[in-house]
Design a protein around this motif. Structure first.
Motif, mmCIF file in Angstrom:
data_model
loop_
_atom_site.group_PDB
_atom_site.id
_atom_site.type_symbol
_atom_site.label_atom_id
_atom_site.label_comp_id
_atom_site.label_asym_id
_atom_site.label_seq_id
_atom_site.Cartn_x
_atom_site.Cartn_y
_atom_site.Cartn_z
ATOM 1 N N ASP A 9 63.362 24.500 15.026
ATOM 2 C CA ASP A 9 62.294 23.523 15.274
ATOM 3 C C ASP A 9 62.585 22.653 16.489
ATOM 4 O O ASP A 9 62.631 21.430 16.407
ATOM 5 C CB ASP A 9 62.072 22.699 13.994
ATOM 6 N N HIS A 11 60.626 22.518 19.137
ATOM 7 C CA HIS A 11 59.348 21.891 19.528
ATOM 8 C C HIS A 11 59.290 21.494 21.002
ATOM 9 O O HIS A 11 58.952 20.347 21.326
ATOM 10 C CB HIS A 11 59.046 20.689 18.623
ATOM 11 N N ASP A 44 59.175 27.410 15.429
ATOM 12 C CA ASP A 44 58.665 26.203 16.078
ATOM 13 C C ASP A 44 59.501 25.942 17.337
ATOM 14 O O ASP A 44 59.968 24.828 17.582
ATOM 15 C CB ASP A 44 58.648 24.995 15.136
ATOM 16 N N HIS A 148 61.165 31.419 9.416
ATOM 17 C CA HIS A 148 60.790 30.018 9.627
ATOM 18 C C HIS A 148 60.439 29.302 8.319
ATOM 19 O O HIS A 148 60.958 28.236 8.023
ATOM 20 C CB HIS A 148 59.613 29.934 10.605
ATOM 21 N N HIS A 187 61.601 24.925 9.526
ATOM 22 C CA HIS A 187 60.278 24.422 9.153
ATOM 23 C C HIS A 187 60.309 23.054 8.471
ATOM 24 O O HIS A 187 59.384 22.269 8.640
ATOM 25 C CB HIS A 187 59.586 25.446 8.246
ATOM 26 N N HIS A 189 62.427 20.553 8.808
ATOM 27 C CA HIS A 189 62.988 19.433 9.598
ATOM 28 C C HIS A 189 63.936 18.601 8.743
ATOM 29 O O HIS A 189 63.928 17.364 8.790
ATOM 30 C CB HIS A 189 61.873 18.547 10.182
HETATM 31 FE FE LIG Z 1 58.692 22.318 13.043
#
Ligand SMILES: [Fe+2]
Ligand SMILES: [Fe+2]
Length: 261
Positions: A9, A11, A44, A148, A187, A189
Motif C-alpha cells: 500500500d 499509494h 495499492d 492484496h 489492504h 494499512h
Molecule cells: Fe491501500
C-alpha cells in the motif's frame, strides 16, 4: 533461512511524501546486513492507477538495488497501466498473477483486484493459474501465497467491508495443501496477524498510512493516521516451515540500520 520482505500500500500519488516513504523502506531493506531474498509489494501501488504514478513507483523501487521486487495490484490500481508502465509489458486487463522460486520455496502472488471495485475476488482464471503453480512446485517445498485483499475478518471498520469475497473457496485450497505455510496480504494499512485455512495470515502495514481497528476509530472524523513512520514486514521461513514475521518501522529521520560507533 529464507528472508522475504513485504512492502504494501505504497499509494504513489505523484506527491513527494508517499514516494519518499516507499523509497526509504526500499533503501532500508537494501541496506540490511542480511538482505531479503525478495521484496513483495502487495497492492495499492498507486493511489489512482495513473501511468505517471507507476513511473514514480518504478523509480522508487529502484532503491531496492539488486533485490528482486515482485508487485501485484490492489483495488487502487489499474491493470493496464500497471502492466505497461511498471512491468514493461503489453497492456491487458487480465489478472496479474506472478510466481517465483527461492530454492525450495515457491511464492505465488495472486491478483485479487476487481477492476473498478474496492473489494476483492480471485477469478476462476487465477485459481486455474494457482493450481498450475502448485502442481509444478516441489513436492516437499514450502509455499507462500500473497495477495492484496485479506480473506479474513480483521476488526477493521473500513477494510472488513471490502475484503476478499468467497473466502471459503480459498480456505479450502489452503487447508488442503500442507505445503502452504502462510498467506500474506496488504489492504488493511495495519500490521495484523490471524489464521486462515488453519495457517498464519499476516497482514502487512502500509508505507503510506495507518488504519486502526474498530476499537480506536472515531468515524467519520478520523479514519487514516498519517503521523506514524512507514513500516514493512520481514518473513523468515525456516527449515521446519515456520514463518516468523517481524513488523518493522522504518524511521523517516535519523539513522536507518546499525548506528555507527
Ligand atoms: Fe491501500
Ligand atoms: Fe486496498
Amino acid at each position: 533461512m529464507i528472508l522475504v520482505a513485504q512492502v504494501s500500500d505504497t499509494h504513489f500519488d505523484l506527491g513527494a511524501r508517499n514516494a519518499e516513504r516507499a523509497e526509504r523502506a526500499m533503501a532500508f531493506l537494501a541496506g540490511l546486513r542480511h538482505k531479503p531474498d525478495a521484496i513483495l509489494v502487495t497492492g495499492d501501488i498507486t493511489d489512482s492507477g495513473r501511468p505517471e504514478q507507476y513511473a514514480q513507483a518504478r523509480a522508487a523501487f529502484a532503491a531496492a538495488n539488486d533485490i528482486p521486487v515482485y508487485a501485484i495490484p490492489g483495488n487502487h490500481d489499474d491493470r493496464a497501466a500497471f502492466r505497461t508502465t511498471l512491468l514493461g509489458e503489453p497492456a491487458s486487463t487480465a489478472p496479474i498473477n506472478r510466481s517465483f522460486r527461492i530454492g525450495e520455496l515457491t511464492v505465488a502472488l495472486l491478483d485479487s483486484s476487481i477492476p473498478g471495485e474496492p473489494s476483492g475476488l480471485l477469478a476462476d482464471d487465477t485459481y486455474e493459474w494457482l493450481h498450475g503453480v502448485l502442481a509444478g512446485a516441489p513436492a516437499d517445498g514450502p509455499v507462500l501465497l500473497a495477495m492484496h485483499h485479506p480473506p479474513a475478518h480483521l476488526f477493521s471498520p473500513v477494510v472488513d467491508e471490502i475484503a476478499l469475497a468467497e473466502p471459503d473457496r480459498l480456505a479450502t485450497l489452503v487447508a488442503g495443501d500442507d505445503r502452504i505455510v502462510a498467506v500474506l496480504t496488504g489492504h488493511a494499512h495495519s500490521s495484523a496477524a490471524t489464521t486462515f485455512g488453519g495457517r498464519p495470515l499476516r497482514v502487512a502495514p502500509s508505507t503510506a498510512s495507518v488504519l486502526g481497528g474498530i476499537w480506536e476509530l472515531d468515524l467519520p472524523d478520523h479514519v487514516m493516521d498519517y503521523a506514524p513512520d512507514p513500516a514493512v514486514s520481514l518473513h523468515a521461513i525456516d527449515e521446519n516451515r515456520g514463518v516468523t514475521t517481524h513488523f518493522r518501522t522504518v524511521p523517516m529521520s535519523g539513522w536507518v540500520g546499525v548506528q555507527p560507533a
